[in-house]
Design a protein around this motif. Structure first.
Motif, PDB file in Angstrom:
ATOM      1  N   ILE A 164      31.250  40.695  42.328  1.00  0.00           N
ATOM      2  CA  ILE A 164      31.679  40.507  40.958  1.00  0.00           C
ATOM      3  C   ILE A 164      33.214  40.575  40.856  1.00  0.00           C
ATOM      4  O   ILE A 164      33.771  39.781  40.052  1.00  0.00           O
ATOM      5  CB  ILE A 164      30.827  41.518  39.894  1.00  0.00           C
ATOM      6  N   ALA A 165      33.619  41.745  41.231  1.00  0.00           N
ATOM      7  CA  ALA A 165      35.163  41.815  41.343  1.00  0.00           C
ATOM      8  C   ALA A 165      35.909  40.850  41.837  1.00  0.00           C
ATOM      9  O   ALA A 165      36.951  40.596  41.556  1.00  0.00           O
ATOM     10  CB  ALA A 165      35.326  43.207  41.740  1.00  0.00           C
ATOM     11  N   GLN A 166      35.179  40.228  42.930  1.00  0.00           N
ATOM     12  CA  GLN A 166      35.722  39.026  43.571  1.00  0.00           C
ATOM     13  C   GLN A 166      35.823  37.642  43.014  1.00  0.00           C
ATOM     14  O   GLN A 166      36.053  36.664  43.721  1.00  0.00           O
ATOM     15  CB  GLN A 166      35.466  39.112  45.155  1.00  0.00           C
ATOM     16  N   GLY A 167      35.073  37.822  41.636  1.00  0.00           N
ATOM     17  CA  GLY A 167      34.782  36.332  41.015  1.00  0.00           C
ATOM     18  C   GLY A 167      33.413  35.877  41.364  1.00  0.00           C
ATOM     19  O   GLY A 167      33.282  34.679  40.811  1.00  0.00           O
ATOM     20  N   ILE A 171      25.636  38.471  34.123  1.00  0.00           N
ATOM     21  CA  ILE A 171      24.997  39.789  33.830  1.00  0.00           C
ATOM     22  C   ILE A 171      24.987  40.722  34.946  1.00  0.00           C
ATOM     23  O   ILE A 171      24.620  40.190  36.010  1.00  0.00           O
ATOM     24  CB  ILE A 171      23.548  39.722  33.029  1.00  0.00           C
ATOM     25  N   TYR A 172      25.276  42.054  34.790  1.00  0.00           N
ATOM     26  CA  TYR A 172      25.285  43.070  35.914  1.00  0.00           C
ATOM     27  C   TYR A 172      24.437  44.189  35.750  1.00  0.00           C
ATOM     28  O   TYR A 172      24.727  44.635  34.752  1.00  0.00           O
ATOM     29  CB  TYR A 172      26.623  43.357  36.502  1.00  0.00           C
ATOM     30  N   VAL A 209      23.988  48.185  32.173  1.00  0.00           N
ATOM     31  CA  VAL A 209      23.809  46.823  32.248  1.00  0.00           C
ATOM     32  C   VAL A 209      25.194  46.457  31.401  1.00  0.00           C
ATOM     33  O   VAL A 209      25.713  47.169  30.585  1.00  0.00           O
ATOM     34  CB  VAL A 209      22.560  46.183  31.338  1.00  0.00           C
ATOM     35  N   ALA A 210      25.745  45.133  31.893  1.00  0.00           N
ATOM     36  CA  ALA A 210      26.769  44.689  31.070  1.00  0.00           C
ATOM     37  C   ALA A 210      27.206  43.164  31.308  1.00  0.00           C
ATOM     38  O   ALA A 210      26.572  42.919  32.241  1.00  0.00           O
ATOM     39  CB  ALA A 210      28.108  45.504  31.798  1.00  0.00           C
ATOM     40  N   VAL A 211      27.822  42.729  30.507  1.00  0.00           N
ATOM     41  CA  VAL A 211      28.061  41.428  30.566  1.00  0.00           C
ATOM     42  C   VAL A 211      29.459  41.047  31.394  1.00  0.00           C
ATOM     43  O   VAL A 211      30.198  41.718  31.000  1.00  0.00           O
ATOM     44  CB  VAL A 211      28.104  40.626  29.246  1.00  0.00           C
ATOM     45  N   VAL A 212      29.427  40.149  32.510  1.00  0.00           N
ATOM     46  CA  VAL A 212      30.441  39.729  33.373  1.00  0.00           C
ATOM     47  C   VAL A 212      31.599  39.188  32.277  1.00  0.00           C
ATOM     48  O   VAL A 212      31.284  38.509  31.398  1.00  0.00           O
ATOM     49  CB  VAL A 212      30.164  39.228  34.484  1.00  0.00           C
ATOM     50  N   GLN A 241      37.925  47.159  37.342  1.00  0.00           N
ATOM     51  CA  GLN A 241      38.663  45.940  37.892  1.00  0.00           C
ATOM     52  C   GLN A 241      38.812  44.704  36.755  1.00  0.00           C
ATOM     53  O   GLN A 241      39.258  43.470  36.976  1.00  0.00           O
ATOM     54  CB  GLN A 241      37.801  45.437  39.109  1.00  0.00           C
ATOM     55  N   GLN A 242      38.503  45.320  35.662  1.00  0.00           N
ATOM     56  CA  GLN A 242      38.254  44.387  34.477  1.00  0.00           C
ATOM     57  C   GLN A 242      37.366  43.171  34.606  1.00  0.00           C
ATOM     58  O   GLN A 242      37.639  42.005  34.192  1.00  0.00           O
ATOM     59  CB  GLN A 242      39.929  44.013  34.204  1.00  0.00           C
ATOM     60  N   ALA A 243      36.455  43.508  35.477  1.00  0.00           N
ATOM     61  CA  ALA A 243      35.329  42.414  35.688  1.00  0.00           C
ATOM     62  C   ALA A 243      34.138  42.301  34.650  1.00  0.00           C
ATOM     63  O   ALA A 243      33.292  41.384  34.937  1.00  0.00           O
ATOM     64  CB  ALA A 243      34.872  42.459  37.038  1.00  0.00           C
ATOM     65  N   ILE A 244      33.938  43.184  33.805  1.00  0.00           N
ATOM     66  CA  ILE A 244      33.062  43.239  32.890  1.00  0.00           C
ATOM     67  C   ILE A 244      33.410  43.307  31.410  1.00  0.00           C
ATOM     68  O   ILE A 244      34.828  43.485  31.280  1.00  0.00           O
ATOM     69  CB  ILE A 244      31.828  44.243  33.022  1.00  0.00           C
TER      70      ILE A 244
END
Length: 256
Positions: A69-72, A77-78, A221-224, A92-95
């Motif tokens: 996820i951090a790499q795009g 959803i994670y 849980v979080a939204v990307v 990583q400001q990915a979510i």
């Protein structure tokens, strides 16, 4: 080709393109920890029946998914098996940080093959782990990055067993791989989540690790990042619904 036919073909092409776009949008991609495989497959099936929205589910260790996820990687959803890897993607400001929520909880157990001669083991610092393993290894997630292994190491350290256990570990890439080693009797004991033990008819629980021996096992849980459209938000909310709660509880998860 006459003008009328060209116009017709153009309109059909546009309609098919719009239809394809709609179908493409009617899909939510969820990256989830391996221990959620059975529960999330059922959640996805129920959600599709209810809304018509198809889920693409990707299961692996929380660490592997977080790095992707951090790499795009194209996740919407994670669902992580611990807070550490959700911390990582947030750093990583990915979510979307405001979407982060502690959704589920779990516990750790020792499992053995059904044929194992003992049904109950008392876990203590004086326990002869090597003898109990009978020449095999103790299967669990790799404590360097797999949440189940991280929790297991913490528990064994607090009980006073880590020094004995460390050289005897079979370090699996995720918790389901650790369970499989015990199911195949390649490891006579394993430490897995209670939920994993419940879905297998090839292993039995021989001991439960005290909850106070390790950090609380929570599944955030979080939204990307930049994926918070209406469809993703609806799926995210469904994960917190009473219908989803019943599914998660059926598979042994606690729901926060």
């Amino acid at each position: 080709m006459n003008k009328r036919l060209l116009t017709y073909l153009f309109s059909v092409s546009c309609a098919l393109g719009a239809s394809s776009s709609a179908l493409a949008s009617e899909k939510v991609t969820v990256f989830a920890a391996s221990s959620l495989t059975n529960a999330m497959n059922e959640v996805a099936a129920v959600y599709k029946e209810k809304t018509g929205t198809q889920s693409t589910l990707s299961f692996a260790s929380s660490a592997a998914l977080a790095r992707q996820i951090a790499q795009g990687a194209p996740a919407d959803i994670y669902l992580s098996a611990n807070e550490k890897w959700m911390d990582y993607v947030e750093q990583q400001q990915a979510i979307e940080p405001q979407s982060r929520k502690s959704l589920l909880n779990n516990s750790l157990v020792f499992v053995a093959p059904e044929s194992y001669p003992t049904d109950s083991i008392t876990i203590s610092a004086s326990w002869d782990l090597a003898q109990a393993l009978d020449g095999t290894r103790l299967a669990t997630g790799d404590p360097k990055h797999v949440p189940a292994g991280i929790y297991a190491k913490e528990a064994l350290e607090n009980i006073g067993l880590w020094q004995k256990a460390s050289p005897l570990l079979a370090r699996a890439s995720n918790v389901r791989s650790a369970l499989l080693l015990v199911e195949k009797q390649e490891a006579m004991l394993g430490i897995v989540y209670k939920t994993d033990a419940l879905i297998s008819n090839k292993v039995k629980v021989v001991a439960e690790l005290p909850n106070n021996s390790h950090t609380a096992i929570t599944y955030p849980v979080a939204v990307v990042k930049d994926k918070a459209n209406g469809q993703v938000e609806d799926y995210y909310q469904f994960l917190q619904s009473d219908q989803a709660r019943e599914i998660f509880e059926k598979y042994g998860f606690g729901v926060n």
